[in-house]
Design an enzyme around this catalytic site. Structure first.
Site, PDB file in Angstrom:
ATOM      1  N   SER A   1       0.862  -1.175   0.095  1.00  0.00           N
ATOM      2  CA  SER A   1      -0.009  -0.057  -0.111  1.00  0.00           C
ATOM      3  C   SER A   1       0.703   1.174  -0.053  1.00  0.00           C
ATOM      4  O   SER A   1       1.732   1.602  -1.003  1.00  0.00           O
ATOM      5  CB  SER A   1      -0.909  -0.039   1.365  1.00  0.00           C
ATOM      6  OG  SER A   1      -1.710   1.256   0.872  1.00  0.00           O
TER       7      SER A   1
ATOM      8  N   HIS B   1      -7.739  -5.250  -1.070  1.00  0.00           N
ATOM      9  CA  HIS B   1      -6.497  -4.465  -0.770  1.00  0.00           C
ATOM     10  C   HIS B   1      -6.061  -5.173   0.516  1.00  0.00           C
ATOM     11  O   HIS B   1      -5.943  -4.698   1.750  1.00  0.00           O
ATOM     12  CB  HIS B   1      -6.929  -3.033  -0.148  1.00  0.00           C
ATOM     13  CG  HIS B   1      -5.682  -2.273   0.043  1.00  0.00           C
ATOM     14  ND1 HIS B   1      -4.863  -1.741  -0.936  1.00  0.00           N
ATOM     15  CD2 HIS B   1      -5.332  -1.682   1.151  1.00  0.00           C
ATOM     16  CE1 HIS B   1      -4.035  -0.988  -0.629  1.00  0.00           C
ATOM     17  NE2 HIS B   1      -4.157  -0.759   0.689  1.00  0.00           N
TER      18      HIS B   1
ATOM     19  N   ASP C   1      -9.213  -4.452  -5.720  1.00  0.00           N
ATOM     20  CA  ASP C   1      -8.679  -3.382  -4.851  1.00  0.00           C
ATOM     21  C   ASP C   1      -9.540  -2.306  -4.950  1.00  0.00           C
ATOM     22  O   ASP C   1      -9.306  -1.491  -6.238  1.00  0.00           O
ATOM     23  CB  ASP C   1      -7.270  -3.380  -4.855  1.00  0.00           C
ATOM     24  CG  ASP C   1      -6.625  -2.757  -3.958  1.00  0.00           C
ATOM     25  OD1 ASP C   1      -7.130  -1.865  -3.180  1.00  0.00           O
ATOM     26  OD2 ASP C   1      -5.173  -2.755  -3.469  1.00  0.00           O
TER      27      ASP C   1
END
Length: 323
Positions: A189, A304, A275
């Site tokens: 991320s 995610h 995601d």
């Protein structure tokens, strides 16, 4: 976003082919390289002032330290520095960067690497975890990191975060127990975006592993995302629409779409096609423009999250094969 209809596997394959064929244009400004060259040059003139404090961690097979070092503007950056207790040769080293609004977590999170003979540096990004942020920002109305200093590229938060990451490599290379030719950077991320940026800004990493990275093809990511840190950029521009052009121009300096041309190490990106925070097309856009040796792990039904056993095992195997 992508949804699977009755055609099932065929539709998935078609979607992946579309993503693989996406070739965005870089948006870097003429002074992009000079900006980063000057930034890193200024940072390296400052003493690192690294300090190690024994953590006395209750796992007998490791030696764990609390590391602090001075980042971009002499802000003390906190990190774990962890070593296998028994080692006779120089150690390969993995540098970890965490996700937005998170932290480096416990020393125990890194045991799968320690037992294999890797050293670990796990960084708390500035303003997050134990790391403070000594910087002042003239634009900070939303109180969140992604918009701090966004009206001035010299002030912008990610200028400092990326440089802090490079300074972590400076620390690793200063240690006699670390093999400077076997350094890898890894994160997910926000940490995935930092990983790509650090690999672009510094040629010392041999390996970069970026899971569901952010700060990729930022204008498209802002358009496609449904959640996550870039929503705050939209909120900022909703409040200050007169700054739209300036903000988008400043973000070009921190967009991995533009930084990625400088990546020279072997790079692996992983992406879930469900995601909503770091949508797949921006990550594929960056991946498709990387000219260094590279690979992509694709998970059609993953959002995610890259904590699946299959992915963790693949990551361990990939690092062992390449570092």
């Amino acid at each position: 976003m992508f949804y699977w209809g009755r055609k099932g596997v065929l539709h998935i394959k078609q979607t992946i082919e579309e993503l693989k064929s996406y070739q965005p244009e870089r948006t870097s400004k003429p002074d992009h390289h000079d900006f980063w060259s000057q930034t890193l040059s200024e940072a390296k003139k400052k003493p690192l002032r690294a300090k190690l404090t024994d953590l006395n961690y209750p796992i007998k097979q490791i030696t764990a330290y609390e590391l602090t070092y001075h980042g971009f503007d002499e802000t003390p950056i906190h990190a774990h520095y962890i070593l296998p207790k028994e080692h006779n040769e120089k150690l390969p080293c993995l540098l970890f960067f965490h996700g937005y609004s998170m932290s480096k977590h416990s020393v125990s999170n890194y045991m799968q690497w320690l037992i294999q003979g890797y050293a670990v540096i796990a960084v708390d990004c500035r303003g997050q975890g134990k790391s403070g942020d000594f910087s002042s920002y003239t634009s900070d109305s939303l109180g969140t990191w992604v918009t701090k200093g966004i009206l001035d590229k010299e002030e912008y938060y990610y200028r400092k975060v990326y440089t802090d990451g490079v300074r972590a490599i400076d620390f690793a290379c200063s240690r006699p127990e670390i093999d400077p030719d076997r350094i890898g950077v890894i994160g997910g991320s926000m940490g995935g975006g930092i990983t790509l940026a650090v690999a672009a800004l510094d040629d010392r990493p041999k390996l970069a592993i970026a899971d569901m990275p952010n700060m990729c093809d930022i204008p498209l990511a802002i358009e496609q995302k449904f959640e996550g840190s870039l929503t705050f950029v939209e909120k900022f521009l909703h409040q200050y629409p007169e700054h739209i052009e300036l903000v988008y121009e400043n973000l070009t300096y921190f967009d991995n779409l533009n930084l990625s041309e400088s990546i020279t190490c072997k790079t692996r990106i992983s992406q879930g096609l469900k995601d909503l925070i770091c949508p797949p097309m921006p990550a594929f856009g960056v991946y498709n423009l990387i000219t260094a040796p590279k690979s992509m792990e694709i998970y059609p039904f993953t959002a995610h999250d890259m904590s699946m056993v299959e992915h963790v095992d693949k990551t361990i195997e990939f690092v062992n094969e390449n570092l």
